[in-house]
Design a protein around this motif. Structure first.
Motif, mmCIF file in Angstrom:
data_model
loop_
_atom_site.group_PDB
_atom_site.id
_atom_site.type_symbol
_atom_site.label_atom_id
_atom_site.label_comp_id
_atom_site.label_asym_id
_atom_site.label_seq_id
_atom_site.Cartn_x
_atom_site.Cartn_y
_atom_site.Cartn_z
ATOM 1 N N PHE A 1 0.812 -1.228 0.000
ATOM 2 C CA PHE A 1 0.000 0.000 0.000
ATOM 3 C C PHE A 1 0.845 1.278 0.000
ATOM 4 C CE2 PHE A 1 -2.357 -3.339 2.286
ATOM 5 C CZ PHE A 1 -3.386 -3.532 1.388
ATOM 6 N N LYS A 2 2.132 1.144 -0.335
ATOM 7 C CA LYS A 2 2.993 2.323 -0.420
ATOM 8 C C LYS A 2 3.547 2.436 -1.840
ATOM 9 C CE LYS A 2 4.475 2.351 4.425
ATOM 10 N NZ LYS A 2 5.641 2.319 5.349
ATOM 11 N N PRO A 3 3.691 3.681 -2.367
ATOM 12 C CA PRO A 3 4.227 3.850 -3.712
ATOM 13 C C PRO A 3 5.701 3.453 -3.774
ATOM 14 C CG PRO A 3 4.007 5.978 -2.621
ATOM 15 C CD PRO A 3 3.353 4.976 -1.734
ATOM 16 N N VAL A 4 6.063 2.763 -4.832
ATOM 17 C CA VAL A 4 7.449 2.318 -5.033
ATOM 18 C C VAL A 4 7.816 2.483 -6.506
ATOM 19 C CG1 VAL A 4 7.450 0.655 -3.130
ATOM 20 C CG2 VAL A 4 6.702 -0.075 -5.418
ATOM 21 N N VAL B 1 21.583 -6.146 -7.655
ATOM 22 C CA VAL B 1 20.801 -6.511 -6.474
ATOM 23 C C VAL B 1 21.716 -6.717 -5.269
ATOM 24 C CG1 VAL B 1 19.334 -8.296 -5.450
ATOM 25 C CG2 VAL B 1 18.891 -7.510 -7.779
ATOM 26 N N ALA B 2 22.838 -7.392 -5.493
ATOM 27 C CA ALA B 2 23.773 -7.653 -4.401
ATOM 28 C C ALA B 2 24.312 -6.355 -3.812
ATOM 29 C CB ALA B 2 24.921 -8.538 -4.891
ATOM 30 N N MET B 3 24.653 -5.410 -4.690
ATOM 31 C CA MET B 3 25.195 -4.132 -4.227
ATOM 32 C C MET B 3 24.129 -3.310 -3.496
ATOM 33 S SD MET B 3 28.402 -3.800 -4.920
ATOM 34 C CE MET B 3 29.648 -4.612 -5.911
ATOM 35 N N LEU B 4 22.951 -3.192 -4.095
ATOM 36 C CA LEU B 4 21.881 -2.396 -3.484
ATOM 37 C C LEU B 4 21.457 -2.957 -2.123
ATOM 38 C CD1 LEU B 4 19.401 -1.372 -6.337
ATOM 39 C CD2 LEU B 4 20.480 0.154 -4.676
ATOM 40 N N SER B 5 21.452 -4.274 -2.004
ATOM 41 C CA SER B 5 20.968 -4.894 -0.770
ATOM 42 C C SER B 5 21.932 -4.707 0.399
ATOM 43 C CB SER B 5 20.707 -6.388 -1.002
ATOM 44 O OG SER B 5 21.917 -7.063 -1.313
ATOM 45 N N ARG B 6 23.169 -4.335 0.132
ATOM 46 C CA ARG B 6 24.149 -4.212 1.211
ATOM 47 C C ARG B 6 24.458 -2.767 1.582
ATOM 48 N NH1 ARG B 6 30.150 -5.527 -1.190
ATOM 49 N NH2 ARG B 6 30.725 -4.272 0.622
ATOM 50 N N VAL B 7 23.838 -1.801 0.892
ATOM 51 C CA VAL B 7 24.133 -0.398 1.206
ATOM 52 C C VAL B 7 22.915 0.277 1.836
ATOM 53 C CG1 VAL B 7 25.877 -0.181 -0.596
ATOM 54 C CG2 VAL B 7 23.520 0.381 -1.145
ATOM 55 N N HIS C 1 22.148 4.204 3.150
ATOM 56 C CA HIS C 1 22.621 5.576 3.347
ATOM 57 C C HIS C 1 21.509 6.537 2.954
ATOM 58 C CE1 HIS C 1 24.977 9.284 2.708
ATOM 59 N NE2 HIS C 1 25.814 8.777 3.584
ATOM 60 N N ASP C 2 21.470 7.671 3.611
ATOM 61 C CA ASP C 2 20.415 8.649 3.382
ATOM 62 C C ASP C 2 20.445 9.224 1.974
ATOM 63 O OD1 ASP C 2 18.170 9.902 4.522
ATOM 64 O OD2 ASP C 2 19.287 11.776 4.762
ATOM 65 N N ASN C 3 21.589 9.134 1.297
ATOM 66 C CA ASN C 3 21.712 9.670 -0.055
ATOM 67 C C ASN C 3 21.846 8.578 -1.113
ATOM 68 O OD1 ASN C 3 23.315 12.080 1.716
ATOM 69 N ND2 ASN C 3 21.776 12.752 0.243
ATOM 70 N N ILE C 4 21.393 7.371 -0.758
ATOM 71 C CA ILE C 4 21.343 6.265 -1.715
ATOM 72 C C ILE C 4 19.919 5.730 -1.718
ATOM 73 C CG2 ILE C 4 22.168 3.944 -2.267
ATOM 74 C CD1 ILE C 4 24.830 4.668 -1.002
ATOM 75 N N VAL C 5 19.372 5.517 -2.901
ATOM 76 C CA VAL C 5 17.990 5.078 -3.012
ATOM 77 C C VAL C 5 17.792 3.777 -2.229
ATOM 78 C CG1 VAL C 5 18.342 3.755 -5.150
ATOM 79 C CG2 VAL C 5 16.102 4.735 -4.654
ATOM 80 N N LYS C 6 16.683 3.699 -1.479
ATOM 81 C CA LYS C 6 16.439 2.568 -0.588
ATOM 82 C C LYS C 6 15.980 1.336 -1.366
ATOM 83 C CE LYS C 6 13.720 1.160 3.460
ATOM 84 N NZ LYS C 6 12.649 1.563 4.402
ATOM 85 N N MET D 1 12.563 -10.385 -14.202
ATOM 86 C CA MET D 1 13.545 -9.813 -13.284
ATOM 87 C C MET D 1 13.155 -8.367 -12.972
ATOM 88 S SD MET D 1 17.244 -11.354 -14.431
ATOM 89 C CE MET D 1 17.341 -10.378 -15.921
ATOM 90 N N MET D 2 12.979 -8.067 -11.688
ATOM 91 C CA MET D 2 12.560 -6.736 -11.270
ATOM 92 C C MET D 2 13.304 -6.325 -10.010
ATOM 93 S SD MET D 2 8.418 -6.681 -11.818
ATOM 94 C CE MET D 2 8.109 -8.157 -10.844
ATOM 95 N N ILE D 3 13.543 -5.021 -9.888
ATOM 96 C CA ILE D 3 14.119 -4.457 -8.670
ATOM 97 C C ILE D 3 13.143 -3.410 -8.146
ATOM 98 C CG2 ILE D 3 16.010 -3.089 -7.690
ATOM 99 C CD1 ILE D 3 17.853 -4.292 -9.777
ATOM 100 N N VAL D 4 12.804 -3.498 -6.865
ATOM 101 C CA VAL D 4 11.858 -2.570 -6.248
ATOM 102 C C VAL D 4 12.611 -1.667 -5.269
ATOM 103 C CG1 VAL D 4 9.741 -2.339 -4.911
ATOM 104 C CG2 VAL D 4 10.050 -4.307 -6.437
ATOM 105 N N THR D 5 12.461 -0.364 -5.451
ATOM 106 C CA THR D 5 13.110 0.610 -4.580
ATOM 107 C C THR D 5 12.098 1.678 -4.164
ATOM 108 O OG1 THR D 5 13.787 2.067 -6.396
ATOM 109 C CG2 THR D 5 15.320 0.303 -5.776
ATOM 110 N N GLU D 6 12.524 2.540 -3.264
ATOM 111 C CA GLU D 6 11.668 3.669 -2.899
ATOM 112 C C GLU D 6 11.418 4.532 -4.132
ATOM 113 O OE1 GLU D 6 13.390 6.955 -0.601
ATOM 114 O OE2 GLU D 6 15.360 6.018 -0.845
ATOM 115 N N LEU D 7 10.306 5.235 -4.144
ATOM 116 C CA LEU D 7 9.941 6.094 -5.259
ATOM 117 C C LEU D 7 10.419 7.519 -4.996
ATOM 118 C CD1 LEU D 7 8.373 6.483 -7.941
ATOM 119 C CD2 LEU D 7 6.365 7.016 -6.544
#
Length: 326
Positions: free
Chosen positions: A17-20, A45-51, A53-58, A68-74
Motif C-alpha cells: 500500500f505504499k508507492p514504489v 541486487v547484491a550491491m543495493l541490498s548491502r548499502v 545511506h540517506d543519499n542512496i535510493v532505498k 527480473m525486477m528491482i523494487v526501490t523507494e519512489l
C-alpha cells in the motif's frame, strides 16, 4: 511508466500500500534475458541490498521469475538530469548546487568506505525528492567491489568517464586495466560542473570525440565557475588519479563552503587551502588526518551535524539565476 532505457523500464507501482519504483529488466521474461544481463542484474541486487545511506535510493526487494525486477523507494522529483533540463538556460542557485553536490559526495564517500565503485555517476543516475531538497544515488548496474586486480575498461558513460577507463588507441572488447576509486571522483567533477553551469560536458561532441578530449587532458570551460570552487573542480578531474582528492575531503570542503555561504563569508575555506594545494592530497599531513577521521566516522554513516543542517536550512532559500550571476 516513469522512464525507459535500452535494457529496462521503470514504473511507479505499489508495495504494501505504499508507492514504489519498479525497474523491470528487458526483455520481460527472464528466460529470454542474456547471461550477461542476468549477471549484471544479480550484481546490482547484491550491491543495493548491502548499502544503507540517506543519499542512496532505498532497496526494497527483487524478483527473478517470471520477470527480473528491482523494487526501490519512489523518488517523485525525477532525475537530476531532467531537473536541470527543466530550468535551462538558468542554473540552480549556488546554495542548491553545492547542497546537492554535498549529498552526492556523502553517498560516494559511504560507497568508497565500503570498497564499492559505482562507475556510472551521472545526472541521469541521481534522483531527487519531490521538493528537490535531497538527492539520492541510484542504478548500481555497473557497481563492483574495488580490487587490486584488473577490471573491465570503458565501464560507464563517456561524457562522465575518467580518462584511465579508456584509451586513444582501439581496445579489444572486454579488455581489462588497473584503476581505482578515483574514477568516481572524476565523474563527480563532471556532475559538479553541470550543477554550476547547467550545461552538458563536451556538448556537441560524439562519444569518440569526448573520449579523445578527456584522454588529451581537455576539460570543460571554467568560465562562470565561482573562483572559490574552481580549484576543487580542477583537483577532481586531474589527469593523474593520485592527484584527485578522496570523497571524505570533498565532503569536508563542501560542508565548510556551505557554512561560509550561510555566514556570508566570501573567503575560501582554510580546509581547501590545506588539502587541495598539494600535488597529491593523500600525501599531505592534513589529508592523513582527514582519512583517519573518515575511518572513525564511516562506522557511524557520517553526515554533517544536525546543528549545521538546521542552521543551513534557516538561510536556505530556493530560486534560480542565470549562470552569469554566479
Amino acid at each position: 511508466m516513469i522512464s525507459e532505457g535500452p535494457y529496462s523500464v521503470v514504473y511507479e507501482g505499489s508495495y504494501k500500500f505504499k508507492p514504489v519504483a519498479i525497474k523491470v529488466i528487458q526483455p520481460d521474461k527472464t528466460s529470454a534475458v542474456s547471461p550477461e544481463r542476468k549477471q549484471k542484474f544479480e550484481r546490482e541486487v547484491a550491491m543495493l541490498s548491502r548499502v544503507t545511506h540517506d543519499n542512496i535510493v532505498k532497496f526494497i526487494g527483487a524478483f527473478l521469475e517470471p520477470t527480473m525486477m528491482i523494487v526501490t523507494e519512489l523518488m517523485r522529483g525525477g532525475t537530476l538530469q531532467k531537473y536541470l533540463w527543466s530550468i535551462r538556460p538558468n542554473s540552480p542557485h549556488l546554495k542548491i548546487s553545492i547542497t546537492l553536490a554535498l549529498g552526492i559526495s556523502q553517498a560516494m564517500e559511504y560507497l568508497h568506505a565500503n570498497s564499492i565503485l559505482h562507475r556510472d555517476l551521472k545526472p541521469s543516475n541521481l534522483l531527487l525528492t519531490e521538493d528537490k531538497k535531497k538527492i539520492k544515488l541510484a542504478d548500481f548496474g555497473l557497481a563492483r567491489e574495488e580490487t587490486m586486480a584488473e577490471m573491465t575498461t570503458e565501464a560507464g558513460t563517456y561524457r562522465w568517464m575518467a580518462p584511465e577507463l579508456f584509451s586513444v588507441d582501439p581496445l579489444k572488447l572486454g579488455v581489462k586495466k588497473r584503476y581505482n576509486r578515483k574514477v568516481d571522483v572524476y565523474s563527480f567533477s563532471m556532475v559538479l560542473w553541470e550543477l554550476l553551469t547547467n550545461s552538458t560536458p563536451f556538448k556537441g561532441r560524439n562519444n569518440v570525440m569526448v573520449a579523445y578530449a578527456a584522454a588529451m587532458n581537455l576539460r570543460p570551460s571554467m568560465d562562470n565557475i565561482p573562483k572559490d570552487i574552481a580549484p576543487l573542480l580542477e583537483s577532481c578531474w586531474a589527469e593523474d588519479p593520485a592527484d584527485r582528492p578522496e570523497f571524505v575531503q570533498i565532503t569536508d570542503f563542501l560542508v565548510t563552503f556551505l557554512r561560509n555561504i550561510c555566514s556570508t563569508q566570501t573567503k575560501p575555506p582554510k580546509l581547501f587551502e590545506i588539502v587541495f594545494k598539494s600535488k597529491s592530497a593523500a600525501d599531505s599531513p592534513s589529508a592523513d588526518h582527514l582519512m583517519n577521521k573518515s575511518q572513525e566516522k564511516d562506522k557511524k554513516s557520517r553526515s554533517p551535524s544536525r546543528c549545521f543542517l538546521s542552521c543551513f536550512d534557516d538561510c536556505f532559500s530556493y530560486g534560480f539565476r542565470d549562470t552569469s550571476e554566479v
